[in-house]
Design an enzyme around this catalytic site. Structure first.
Site, PDB file in Angstrom:
ATOM      1  N   HIS A   1       6.376  -3.860   0.022  1.00 24.58           N
ATOM      2  CA  HIS A   1       6.021  -2.437   0.033  1.00 24.58           C
ATOM      3  C   HIS A   1       6.331  -1.845   1.418  1.00 24.58           C
ATOM      4  O   HIS A   1       7.005  -0.823   1.540  1.00 24.58           O
ATOM      5  CB  HIS A   1       4.533  -2.302  -0.311  1.00 24.58           C
ATOM      6  CG  HIS A   1       3.969  -0.914  -0.175  1.00 24.58           C
ATOM      7  ND1 HIS A   1       3.392  -0.247  -1.231  1.00 24.58           N
ATOM      8  CD2 HIS A   1       3.863  -0.087   0.883  1.00 24.58           C
ATOM      9  CE1 HIS A   1       2.976   0.944  -0.819  1.00 24.58           C
ATOM     10  NE2 HIS A   1       3.244   1.060   0.465  1.00 24.58           N
ATOM     11  N   GLU A   2       5.857  -2.535   2.455  1.00 27.60           N
ATOM     12  CA  GLU A   2       6.091  -2.045   3.821  1.00 27.60           C
ATOM     13  C   GLU A   2       7.577  -2.094   4.166  1.00 27.60           C
ATOM     14  O   GLU A   2       8.105  -1.196   4.807  1.00 27.60           O
ATOM     15  CB  GLU A   2       5.302  -2.881   4.839  1.00 27.60           C
ATOM     16  CG  GLU A   2       3.795  -2.744   4.733  1.00 27.60           C
ATOM     17  CD  GLU A   2       3.315  -1.310   4.752  1.00 27.60           C
ATOM     18  OE1 GLU A   2       3.831  -0.511   5.555  1.00 27.60           O
ATOM     19  OE2 GLU A   2       2.431  -0.973   3.964  1.00 27.60           O
TER      20      GLU A   2
ATOM     21  N   HIS B   1       9.434   0.926   2.985  1.00 30.87           N
ATOM     22  CA  HIS B   1       9.292   2.053   3.922  1.00 30.87           C
ATOM     23  C   HIS B   1      10.251   1.886   5.101  1.00 30.87           C
ATOM     24  O   HIS B   1      10.961   2.808   5.496  1.00 30.87           O
ATOM     25  CB  HIS B   1       7.877   2.098   4.515  1.00 30.87           C
ATOM     26  CG  HIS B   1       6.802   2.558   3.580  1.00 30.87           C
ATOM     27  ND1 HIS B   1       6.905   3.692   2.817  1.00 30.87           N
ATOM     28  CD2 HIS B   1       5.567   2.060   3.319  1.00 30.87           C
ATOM     29  CE1 HIS B   1       5.782   3.856   2.119  1.00 30.87           C
ATOM     30  NE2 HIS B   1       4.957   2.874   2.401  1.00 30.87           N
TER      31      HIS B   1
HETATM   32 ZN   LIG Z   1       2.954   2.609   1.925  1.00 33.62          ZN
END
Ligand SMILES: [Zn+2]
Length: 401
Positions: A67-68, A71
């Site tokens: 998830h990170e 980004h």
């Molecule tokens: Zn996030």
């Protein structure tokens, strides 16, 4: 984040683990092995549950990392510097610079939750395939658990509440709509405060009714409320103070104190000084530091004749200093010293003014009134972004239960 250990790089981005992250793995693993798995796939040995739970917890941490990483990767493609990624007890934090367009903010923020939703879908799909095709019930249960946690993570992070990803999505939409970045940040922050308080409230009720998850919710609500409040404050300051020269906010002339005075002598004349913090000057009138009246008052009465005020001063090298023409907001955002709220304004080596917290709130209030009445002269907003994100990273509590 203090207490984080660098453990390597992922997609070229430094990766750190905060001491609280292993705690999260242990907590998740314990809940999974002792309750969830025996309930979903009964009839296996304790050892099988323990091993499966450990793998499940690690898989969830890895999906937080993905998830990170989403980004981070999208941010870099959009030309934004990514400093590092950190895993901690409430999920992950990616520290990065500030994107320059609403479109970039939207893509960078949405990429994380979308990754979680995708992983969630894959996990749940795999769980059904494994259960029906291979009849490995424990493995299927772990996949189902990790998949559902990812879906929950994706949905939760899409709540329209800064600093969650959904709050950034909201901010991007408002920014595009109004063209005013700071106003959009303020609105997303206020929405974050509201959602945070709501989570605190809902968590509190759940906890009182005996649910341990209520405590989690309260913790997350507390974190969101605090970070959102900080974002609002920063956005208000930024939109009020950007473009304001320091000279417009400073108090001038300044009461100064000759550095060679004894503390006793200062207290003899104390009535003539109106401030609680006083800049010191040397024989040539050049500033050498500041001293607080409180610090002077701590000298025992019997020693005041022997101590000079400069012995109790904070030297100029440790004071916040600015030039009259500096941008006030830029000056404030680079300060983190204890006396950051008192800025000595120097013109060359001459002290021409001082900016205190009171000066800052006064000019902030005035500028906000002007903005509300539409009397702004258009010195703002926009411009190159500042260090905001180095101190207040995108901090989404990507939580899972
Ligand atoms: Zn996030």
């Amino acid at each position: 984040m203090n207490g984080s250990l660098p453990i390597g790089r992922l997609f070229g981005v430094p990766l750190k683990v905060h001491w609280s992250a292993p705690l999260l793995v242990a907590l998740l693993g314990f809940g999974l092995g002792s309750q969830t798995l025996p309930a979903l796939a009964p009839g296996h040995s304790r050892a099988a549950y323990t091993a499966a739970a450990l793998l499940g917890a690690i898989a969830l941490m890895l999906s937080l990392l993905l998830h990170e990483a989403a980004h981070a990767v999208i941010a870099r493609r959009k030309g934004v510097d990514v400093e590092d990624m950190t895993l901690w007890a409430l999920g992950g934090v990616t520290r990065m610079g500030q994107p320059t367009t609403p479109g970039a903010v939207l893509l960078i923020s949405a990429s994380g939750p979308l990754t979680s939703l995708l992983l969630g879908g894959l996990g749940i799909g795999a769980a059904f395939a494994v259960a029906t095709g291979l009849h490995w019930t424990v493995v299927a249960a772990v996949l189902l658990w990790a998949g559902s946690a990812n879906v929950l993570l994706g949905v939760f992070n899409l709540l329209p509440a800064a600093p969650l990803d959904g709050g950034r999505v909201l901010q991007a939409a408002l920014w595009r709509h109004s063209g005013d970045r700071e106003r959009a940040a303020r609105a997303a922050g206020r929405s974050g405060q509201a959602v945070g308080v709501l989570l605190l409230f809902v968590g509190g009720i759940a906890f009182l009714r005996g649910s341990a998850n209520g405590l989690w919710l309260m913790l997350i609500g507390f974190f969101i409320t605090g970070s959102a409040g900080e974002e609002v404050r920063r956005a208000v300051l930024s939109s009020a103070l950007r473009g304001v020269p320091v000279s417009q906010a400073m108090s001038s002339p300044v009461d100064t104190l000759p550095e060679w005075l004894t503390v006793a002598r200062f207290f003899d004349d104390a009535r003539s000084y109106r401030h609680s913090v006083l800049p010191l000057v040397d024989l040539d009138g050049r500033p050498t530091g500041i001293v607080t009246v409180r610090r002077l008052a701590m000298v025992p009465a019997g020693q005041r004749e022997d101590v000079r005020v400069r012995e109790l001063a904070i030297p100029l090298s440790r004071c916040a200093v600015a030039a009259p023409g500096d941008d006030l907001y830029e000056v404030l955002s680079r300060l983190s010293a204890p006396y950051a709220q008192r800025i000595l304004v120097l013109d060359g080596s001459r002290l021409v003014g001082i900016v205190t917290a009171r000066d800052i709130s006064r000019i902030t209030a005035r500028r906000m009134l002007e903005e509300r009445d539409g009397r702004r002269d258009g010195a703002d907003p926009g411009g190159p972004w500042d260090q905001r994100d180095h101190r207040n990273p995108e901090a989404g509590p990507h939580t899972a239960r």
